[in-house]
Design a protein around this motif. Structure first.
Motif, PDB file in Angstrom:
ATOM      1  N   GLU B  17       2.010  23.431  25.305  1.00  0.00           N
ATOM      2  CA  GLU B  17       0.842  23.997  24.615  1.00  0.00           C
ATOM      3  C   GLU B  17       1.315  24.508  23.250  1.00  0.00           C
ATOM      4  N   PRO B  18       0.630  24.162  22.159  1.00  0.00           N
ATOM      5  CA  PRO B  18       1.180  24.430  20.823  1.00  0.00           C
ATOM      6  C   PRO B  18       1.606  25.880  20.578  1.00  0.00           C
ATOM      7  N   PHE B  35       7.325  42.452  20.269  1.00  0.00           N
ATOM      8  CA  PHE B  35       6.016  41.792  20.366  1.00  0.00           C
ATOM      9  C   PHE B  35       5.349  41.707  18.995  1.00  0.00           C
ATOM     10  N   GLY B  36       5.379  42.815  18.264  1.00  0.00           N
ATOM     11  CA  GLY B  36       4.735  42.832  16.953  1.00  0.00           C
ATOM     12  C   GLY B  36       5.390  41.888  15.969  1.00  0.00           C
ATOM     13  N   THR B  37       6.699  41.739  16.068  1.00  0.00           N
ATOM     14  CA  THR B  37       7.425  40.818  15.187  1.00  0.00           C
ATOM     15  C   THR B  37       7.012  39.382  15.483  1.00  0.00           C
ATOM     16  N   VAL B  38       6.948  39.033  16.754  1.00  0.00           N
ATOM     17  CA  VAL B  38       6.519  37.681  17.139  1.00  0.00           C
ATOM     18  C   VAL B  38       5.089  37.441  16.657  1.00  0.00           C
ATOM     19  N   SER B  50      -0.605  37.885  23.847  1.00  0.00           N
ATOM     20  CA  SER B  50      -0.522  38.440  25.205  1.00  0.00           C
ATOM     21  C   SER B  50      -0.864  37.401  26.249  1.00  0.00           C
ATOM     22  N   LYS B  51      -1.891  36.626  25.967  1.00  0.00           N
ATOM     23  CA  LYS B  51      -2.326  35.621  26.939  1.00  0.00           C
ATOM     24  C   LYS B  51      -1.227  34.594  27.173  1.00  0.00           C
ATOM     25  N   HIS B  52      -0.651  34.106  26.092  1.00  0.00           N
ATOM     26  CA  HIS B  52       0.379  33.076  26.232  1.00  0.00           C
ATOM     27  C   HIS B  52       1.674  33.642  26.803  1.00  0.00           C
ATOM     28  N   LEU B  56       3.715  32.351  30.161  1.00  0.00           N
ATOM     29  CA  LEU B  56       5.152  32.064  30.174  1.00  0.00           C
ATOM     30  C   LEU B  56       5.912  32.993  31.112  1.00  0.00           C
ATOM     31  N   ALA B  57       5.475  34.241  31.194  1.00  0.00           N
ATOM     32  CA  ALA B  57       6.131  35.186  32.098  1.00  0.00           C
ATOM     33  C   ALA B  57       5.888  34.800  33.543  1.00  0.00           C
ATOM     34  N   GLU B  58       4.675  34.352  33.826  1.00  0.00           N
ATOM     35  CA  GLU B  58       4.363  33.939  35.196  1.00  0.00           C
ATOM     36  C   GLU B  58       5.188  32.720  35.596  1.00  0.00           C
ATOM     37  N   ALA B  59       5.482  31.878  34.625  1.00  0.00           N
ATOM     38  CA  ALA B  59       6.316  30.703  34.897  1.00  0.00           C
ATOM     39  C   ALA B  59       7.787  31.057  34.977  1.00  0.00           C
TER      40      ALA B  59
END
Lengths: 152, 113
Positions: B17-18, B35-38, B50-52, B56-59
């Motif tokens: 996913e892009p 987080f803010g830097t990303v 947050s959604k993405h 990724l965390a769930e994976a």
């Protein structure tokens, strides 16, 4: 009646893959333009000078201050990473470059220890401190120029 | 070599996913990033990031570390070892496609005719 036939997924074209790779590379390089804060460079250069100059302190004081300076580098690095918002992973030529600078600092320190042992020759630590400082400033300049090229 | 689903070995639909690919690419170059830097570097809104990150965390690909500085709670993101492996394998799969290793599958399906 609606057909529920499921077609196999469409293949990813080389163009699409190339685009994805380009986007990934751009994202990866997005931090290349960020350099360490100037105060970190000053602190590190001062730190490296102090590492040399404390060798002029007599006996146990030199050892104590040397150990204190060694202990300072970790919190200094953590504060810097905290302020910058990331900790960069060393890649490419970075490890070799840092190893070279480290070796040069070590060589200067060894020279200082060898030459400064004789009474009246403690002054050798001043040029050692200057060499250490110059190495750190040169390293910082290298990374700033690299960041400028990345931003261009 | 392709699986029955048409995906290459190493090709990872979760990472592909892009936005998630860009997140993984940025995190692959750092040991940790706030987080803010990303968010700032990639131009995402906080909710999108947050959604993405949650996906990724769930994976198991992204780790989150919470810290407090100046009374503010901050989240630091990093790729897990599995995340590094999965991302690099996915990049290798993309490079293989570019080099003419064969078209590899997307997970979406075409509408029947």
């Amino acid at each position: 009646m609606e057909s529920q036939e499921r077609r196999p997924p469409e293949p990813l074209s080389p163009t699409e893959a190339r685009t994805a790779l380009r986007d990934a590379e751009q994202a990866r390089r997005s931090l290349d333009t960020v350099t360490v804060p100037w105060w970190f460079t000053c602190a590190l250069a001062g730190y490296m000078a102090a590492v040399a100059l404390v060798q002029m302190l007599p006996g146990v004081w030199g050892v104590a201050f040397s150990l204190a300076l060694v202990a300072l580098i970790i919190p200094l690095s953590r504060v810097t990473a905290d302020r910058m918002g990331f900790s960069r992973r060393l890649r490419g030529a970075d490890p070799a470059l840092l190893a070279m600078v480290g070796a040069a600092v070590l060589a200067a320190m060894v020279a200082g220890i060898s030459l400064g042992q004789e009474p009246g020759r403690e002054w050798v630590w001043y040029p050692v401190a200057a060499i250490n400082t110059a190495l750190i400033l040169a390293l910082d300049l290298f990374y700033r120029l690299r960041a400028r090229r990345a931003a261009a | 070599m392709t699986s029955p689903e048409g995906t290459a070995a190493g090709f990872n639909p979760t990472i592909h996913e892009p936005n998630r690919l860009r997140i993984c690419a940025l995190l692959d170059g750092v040991t940790e990033a706030e987080f803010g830097t990303v968010q700032q570097r990639l131009g995402f809104s906080a909710s999108v990031l947050s959604k993405h990150v949650a996906v990724l965390a769930e994976a198991g690909y992204v780790r989150q570390r919470r810290a407090v500085r100046d009374t503010r709670r901050r989240v630091w993101l990093s790729l897990s070892p599995e995340g590094h492996s999965a991302y690099r394998a996915h990049v290798a799969a993309l490079q293989d496609i570019v080099a003419g290793g064969g078209g590899e599958g997307r997970t979406d399906t075409a509408a029947p005719e």
